[in-house]
Design a protein around this motif. Structure first.
Motif, PDB file in Angstrom:
ATOM      1  N   LEU A  64       2.832  -2.473   0.905  1.00 13.71           N
ATOM      2  CA  LEU A  64       2.678  -3.376   0.027  1.00 13.71           C
ATOM      3  C   LEU A  64       1.336  -3.671  -0.498  1.00 13.71           C
ATOM      4  CD1 LEU A  64       4.312  -5.923   1.874  1.00 13.71           C
ATOM      5  CD2 LEU A  64       5.420  -4.720  -0.030  1.00 13.71           C
ATOM      6  N   GLU A  65      -0.002  -3.163   0.208  1.00 13.48           N
ATOM      7  CA  GLU A  65      -1.677  -2.737  -0.606  1.00 13.48           C
ATOM      8  C   GLU A  65      -2.238  -2.406   0.681  1.00 13.48           C
ATOM      9  OE1 GLU A  65      -3.071  -7.238  -1.331  1.00 13.48           O
ATOM     10  OE2 GLU A  65      -1.594  -7.688   0.596  1.00 13.48           O
ATOM     11  N   THR A  66      -3.751  -1.860   0.114  1.00 13.60           N
ATOM     12  CA  THR A  66      -4.272  -1.249   0.937  1.00 13.60           C
ATOM     13  C   THR A  66      -5.721  -2.009   0.911  1.00 13.60           C
ATOM     14  OG1 THR A  66      -5.027   1.115   1.273  1.00 13.60           O
ATOM     15  CG2 THR A  66      -4.358  -0.023  -0.826  1.00 13.60           C
ATOM     16  N   GLY A  67      -6.663  -1.504   1.909  1.00 13.29           N
ATOM     17  CA  GLY A  67      -7.794  -2.522   1.483  1.00 13.29           C
ATOM     18  C   GLY A  67      -8.863  -1.222   2.706  1.00 13.29           C
ATOM     19  N   VAL A  68      -9.818  -2.200   2.513  1.00 14.89           N
ATOM     20  CA  VAL A  68     -10.865  -1.167   3.475  1.00 14.89           C
ATOM     21  C   VAL A  68     -11.389  -2.305   4.154  1.00 14.89           C
ATOM     22  CG1 VAL A  68     -11.324   0.581   2.385  1.00 14.89           C
ATOM     23  CG2 VAL A  68     -12.593  -1.064   1.907  1.00 14.89           C
ATOM     24  N   GLU A  69     -12.077  -1.496   5.839  1.00 11.07           N
ATOM     25  CA  GLU A  69     -12.622  -3.191   6.281  1.00 11.07           C
ATOM     26  C   GLU A  69     -13.823  -1.676   7.098  1.00 11.07           C
ATOM     27  OE1 GLU A  69     -11.526  -6.506   7.376  1.00 11.07           O
ATOM     28  OE2 GLU A  69     -13.667  -6.409   8.156  1.00 11.07           O
ATOM     29  N   GLN A  74      -6.842  -0.033   5.827  1.00 12.46           N
ATOM     30  CA  GLN A  74      -5.733   0.144   5.903  1.00 12.46           C
ATOM     31  C   GLN A  74      -4.685  -0.379   5.004  1.00 12.46           C
ATOM     32  OE1 GLN A  74      -8.040  -3.089   9.625  1.00 12.46           O
ATOM     33  NE2 GLN A  74      -8.540  -3.684   7.371  1.00 12.46           N
ATOM     34  N   VAL A  75      -3.534  -0.476   5.679  1.00 13.92           N
ATOM     35  CA  VAL A  75      -2.553  -1.439   4.629  1.00 13.92           C
ATOM     36  C   VAL A  75      -1.993  -2.236   5.448  1.00 13.92           C
ATOM     37  CG1 VAL A  75      -2.059   1.378   3.811  1.00 13.92           C
ATOM     38  CG2 VAL A  75      -1.162   0.169   5.709  1.00 13.92           C
ATOM     39  N   ARG A  76      -1.512  -2.838   4.044  1.00 12.17           N
ATOM     40  CA  ARG A  76      -0.228  -3.696   5.073  1.00 12.17           C
ATOM     41  C   ARG A  76       1.049  -3.503   4.525  1.00 12.17           C
ATOM     42  NH1 ARG A  76       0.452  -7.908   1.972  1.00 12.17           N
ATOM     43  NH2 ARG A  76       1.442  -9.531   3.405  1.00 12.17           N
ATOM     44  N   ALA A  77       2.489  -3.765   5.141  1.00 11.40           N
ATOM     45  CA  ALA A  77       3.590  -2.799   4.973  1.00 11.40           C
ATOM     46  C   ALA A  77       4.295  -3.713   5.472  1.00 11.40           C
ATOM     47  CB  ALA A  77       3.138  -1.921   5.993  1.00 11.40           C
ATOM     48  N   TYR A  78       6.117  -3.622   4.745  1.00  8.31           N
ATOM     49  CA  TYR A  78       7.648  -4.211   4.882  1.00  8.31           C
ATOM     50  C   TYR A  78       7.702  -3.546   5.318  1.00  8.31           C
ATOM     51  CZ  TYR A  78      11.717  -6.078   4.283  1.00  8.31           C
ATOM     52  OH  TYR A  78      12.754  -6.063   4.420  1.00  8.31           O
ATOM     53  N   GLY A  79       8.430  -3.510   7.102  1.00  7.43           N
ATOM     54  CA  GLY A  79       9.459  -3.089   7.225  1.00  7.43           C
ATOM     55  C   GLY A  79      10.444  -3.604   8.696  1.00  7.43           C
ATOM     56  N   GLN A  80      11.078  -2.659   9.542  1.00  2.00           N
ATOM     57  CA  GLN A  80      11.528  -3.339  10.716  1.00  2.00           C
ATOM     58  C   GLN A  80      11.423  -2.617  11.373  1.00  2.00           C
ATOM     59  OE1 GLN A  80      15.988  -3.013   9.410  1.00  2.00           O
ATOM     60  NE2 GLN A  80      16.524  -3.970  10.576  1.00  2.00           N
ATOM     61  N   THR A  89       6.859  -8.462   7.319  1.00  2.00           N
ATOM     62  CA  THR A  89       5.553  -7.942   7.175  1.00  2.00           C
ATOM     63  C   THR A  89       5.121  -7.853   7.774  1.00  2.00           C
ATOM     64  OG1 THR A  89       5.974  -8.989   4.399  1.00  2.00           O
ATOM     65  CG2 THR A  89       3.983  -8.019   4.810  1.00  2.00           C
ATOM     66  N   THR A  90       3.610  -6.621   7.339  1.00  2.00           N
ATOM     67  CA  THR A  90       2.692  -6.584   9.214  1.00  2.00           C
ATOM     68  C   THR A  90       1.434  -7.877   8.559  1.00  2.00           C
ATOM     69  OG1 THR A  90       1.618  -4.251   8.455  1.00  2.00           O
ATOM     70  CG2 THR A  90       3.704  -4.070   9.146  1.00  2.00           C
ATOM     71  N   GLY A  91       0.376  -8.056   9.573  1.00  2.00           N
ATOM     72  CA  GLY A  91      -1.156  -7.940   9.254  1.00  2.00           C
ATOM     73  C   GLY A  91      -1.705  -6.692   8.650  1.00  2.00           C
ATOM     74  N   TRP A  92      -3.142  -6.677   8.518  1.00  2.00           N
ATOM     75  CA  TRP A  92      -3.625  -5.126   8.012  1.00  2.00           C
ATOM     76  C   TRP A  92      -3.589  -5.024   8.995  1.00  2.00           C
ATOM     77  CZ3 TRP A  92      -4.601  -4.084   3.321  1.00  2.00           C
ATOM     78  CH2 TRP A  92      -4.970  -5.614   2.981  1.00  2.00           C
ATOM     79  N   VAL A  93      -3.002  -2.926   9.331  1.00  2.00           N
ATOM     80  CA  VAL A  93      -2.608  -2.351   9.882  1.00  2.00           C
ATOM     81  C   VAL A  93      -3.898  -0.947   9.734  1.00  2.00           C
ATOM     82  CG1 VAL A  93      -1.510   0.085  11.329  1.00  2.00           C
ATOM     83  CG2 VAL A  93      -0.271  -2.788   9.489  1.00  2.00           C
TER      84      VAL A  93
END
Lengths: 118, 582
Positions: A64-69, A74-80, A89-93
């Motif tokens: 869904l989106e990417t970011g940096v720390e 990191q990414v946020r993803a949708y999944g099962q 949807t996950t938090g930041w992974v």
């Protein structure tokens, strides 16, 4: 945390430019114009609120989106979760780190921990 | 904030991409700046070129748009010659060999392993023979689809080919419509069989009668906002407009411009016109079209012929165009089954020969990935049907061969999660050998799509298969979600996803068990679709019953992370170098 979806992040460190993009309708994370992380990976995810499982067994269906720390990509993803069937949807992974301007994979076969921030 | 893709498109897009493409082809693939590759690969799509996936650096898929799936005499040979000369790469497919052509679910043709340096020569050959890759991909008017035997079909209400040809000539290369918010898929059908599959397109023109100034006139009703991708399937919505054939370009151009101006350019997930129709509703859509995009009074919808639709409906006659069919002029068109739409290059060239020898040389492509040889006189039919090539590409195949559709899959596609084409061939062969359908069931459609992009149109099949992953004995393996009971027709419906994450080696057993239950419990003459319709998801899930059988799947592992799944050493480390520019 700086986040972006289908856009570009230019600053991982002030002196280094790293281009991060979600491409192909959420199928790939592109780092510096190279596809690095894809959907369909199976992640063992430690997350307080993804599902009821102690350790979610997550099929990544959409990025869904990417970011940096700091240097961590990191990414946020949708999944099962294939253990309990929950879809969410996950938090930041964390999926990789930028070291000397190069993207280095985090071992995603091992346990990953997401933030609870969605 | 506009997306990266929108930013790239605002800088360079449309026809002008060609000069850059040719410059890179001449100067070498390596001269594409590293930090501009995402941008250029996105733009190249507009000229029909998709960069293949990780591990296949420097190789492209090329899509040739053939409006309405129509290949004029000689054009199939050109495609075959190009495939033979240019579509050979470092990987050999164990079923299809070194070079082949793929017929797609939108009546186009795809070639693989194309090198950038060869693109100018390929374009020259295509274009000097009336073929093109322009707008075959990218955010613009895609290949226009319809009933491929338009103009010849004994069942047609109106010949849609002149309309399709005019739309193609008008909107290919038209700068006003070259940069849309997202892809733009148009279907124009003149036949009463529904074979244009308008319901799953962004814009559909379907045959309809309207009383105009006291006379019953044949034209088209208009539907907008269909599509299957991204877990958000929609059937096109009726916007209550009938249009005369000569006005179709005005209305189509108006709707395309409406989409250009109002589609969501800030979120590609929400960009397709189906979401705009969701947001506005058909009434507002029609009002805006009338007030701002056409300069004449629109008619309300006419009397359609949807009740007569049979194509891909799961019951009745003519669910596809395979077999021998009489044409209007007394000759015949012969639909040949191409399993998963892929044909080896020698067969492509031989088919081109046969089309010339027995027909007019024309060949047409259907949305079920099959080919049709037209204009075969009665007197030559028997000899044509006796040709060796037709043993493999049969006009009367097993229902499991006939009903199989598959997308490109992880062999080449970045988006796919699983291997598809070869797997669907293995599935079909196993089912043919091991499973019996009830005697009166002659068609059974199984569509395998590698991901939710849904290029194999999985939601409109009897059995829908969609790429997934799961664990089996602790190992990550390729898996498929199973959906049931989809189909088109007067009352179209999407498949219901009843069973999830079946390991791929258990899928043939699951289908066998399902068909056994269907055969045992169906009512007299009941179609599979009707059978599914009267059961709830839980009952159907129980019918599916995944099971290992003697079917063996050699591609259980993560084919997405190989450089090429069929290579002896398939690891990414063994990926071939970027092709040399020569």
């Amino acid at each position: 945390m700086t986040a972006v979806r289908d856009g570009v992040l230019r600053c991982v460190r002030p002196d280094v430019t790293t281009r991060l993009r979600i491409l192909d309708d959420g199928a790939w994370l592109s780092v510096d114009d190279t596809r690095r992380v894809s959907v369909s990976e199976l992640w063992r995810l430690e997350s307080a609120d993804f599902c009821e499982c102690d350790l979610a067994d997550l099929v990544v269906e959409n990025l869904l989106e990417t970011g940096v720390e700091g240097r961590t990509v990191q990414v946020r993803a949708y999944g099962q979760c294939i253990a309990c069937g929950a879809k969410s949807t996950t938090g930041w992974v964390p999926v990789g780190r930028v070291v000397d301007g190069e993207f280095v994979d985090i071992d995603r076969e091992g346990v990953l921990t997401s933030t609870s921030d969605r | 904030m506009p997306t990266d893709v929108e930013k790239w498109k605002s800088e360079v897009y449309g026809n002008e991409i060609r000069e850059h493409l040719f410059r890179f082809a001449e100067e070498g693939y390596e001269t594409i700046p590293d930090d501009e590759r995402d941008a250029w690969f996105e733009r190249f799509k507009w000229w029909g070129l998709y960069h293949q996936r990780n591990g296949q650096e420097g190789y492209f898929m090329m899509r040739i748009g053939t409006p309405n799936g129509r290949l004029e005499p000689g054009q199939l040979r050109v495609v075959g010659e190009i495939a033979d000369e240019y579509a050979r790469g470092p990987g050999t497919n164990p079923i299809f060999g070194d070079a082949y052509a793929d017929y797609t679910t939108r009546q186009a043709i795809q070639l693989h392993w194309i090198e950038l340096s060869d693109v100018p020569a390929i374009f020259e050959k295509l274009e000097s023979n009336g073929l093109s890759t322009q707008q075959a991909c990218g955010d613009s008017w895609r290949n226009i689809v319809g009933n491929p035997v338009a103009g010849k079909d004994g069942q047609e209400v109106i010949d849609a080919w002149p309309v399709i040809r005019e739309l193609n000539e008008t909107f290919k290369g038209d700068d006003d419509h070259s940069n849309l918010p997202r892809k733009w898929k148009v279907s124009v059908t003149g036949s009463a069989d529904g074979s244009g599959q308008g319901d799953i397109n962004d814009l559909a023109f379907e045959p309809a009668y309207k009383e105009v100034e006291g006379e019953d006139v044949v034209g088209f009703n208009v539907r907008v906002g269909g599509g299957l991708a991204r877990n958000e399937p929609r059937f096109a919505r009726d916007i209550d407009v009938w249009v005369a054939p000569e006005r179709v370009p005005d209305v189509a151009g108006g709707i395309s411009a409406l989409f250009r101006d109002n589609g969501d350019r800030e979120d590609r997930y929400n960009a397709r016109v189906k979401f705009l129709v969701d947001e506005w509703g058909p009434e507002k859509f029609r009002e805006t079209l009338q007030e701002e995009y056409v300069d004449f009074e629109l008619h309300t919808a006419g009397r359609d012929v949807r009740e007569e639709y049979t194509y891909n409906t799961g019951e009745g006659e003519r669910n596809d165009l395979v077999g021998v069919h009489e044409q209007k002029d007394g000759t015949n068109f012969v639909g040949l089954n191409v399993l998963t739409g892929r044909m080896g290059v020698d067969d492509v060239l031989e088919l081109a020969d046969l089309a010339e020898e027995y027909g007019s040389g024309e060949v047409r492509l259907s949305q079920r990935q099959n080919v049709i040889v037209t204009d075969v006189p009665d007197a030559d039919l028997e000899d044509f049907l006796a040709e060796d090539l037709l043993e493999h590409y049969s006009p009367d195949p097993s229902p499991f061969m006939r009903g199989s559709i598959a997308c490109t899959g992880t062999e080449f596609c970045s988006l796919s999660i699983v291997e598809t084409k070869n797997r669907q061939v293995r599935f079909a062969r196993w089912l043919k050998e091991n499973v019996d359908l009830p005697e009166d069931v002659e068609e059974f459609h199984i569509h395998l799509s590698g991901c939710t992009a849904s290029c194999a149109q999985p939601q409109i099949a009897d059995v829908s298969l969609r790429g997934m992953k799961t664990r089996k004995d602790g190992e990550a393996v390729e898996a498929l979600d199973v959906g049931l009971g989809g189909g088109l027709g007067a009352e179209p419906q999407f498949a219901r996803w009843v069973t999830q994450r079946v390991p791929v080696d258990e899928v043939p057993g699951a289908i066998a068990n399902l068909i056994e239950r269907f055969a045992a419990e169906r009512e007299d003459g009941e179609s599979f679709r009707a059978f599914v319709d009267r059961h709830d998801d839980e009952e159907l899930d129980a019918f599916v019953e995944p099971e290992e059988t003697d079917y063996e799947d050699p591609m259980m592992h993560n084919t997405k992370m190989t450089w090429y799944p069929y290579a002896e050493d398939d690891s990414m480390d063994a990926a071939p170098p970027t092709p040399a520019d020569d």
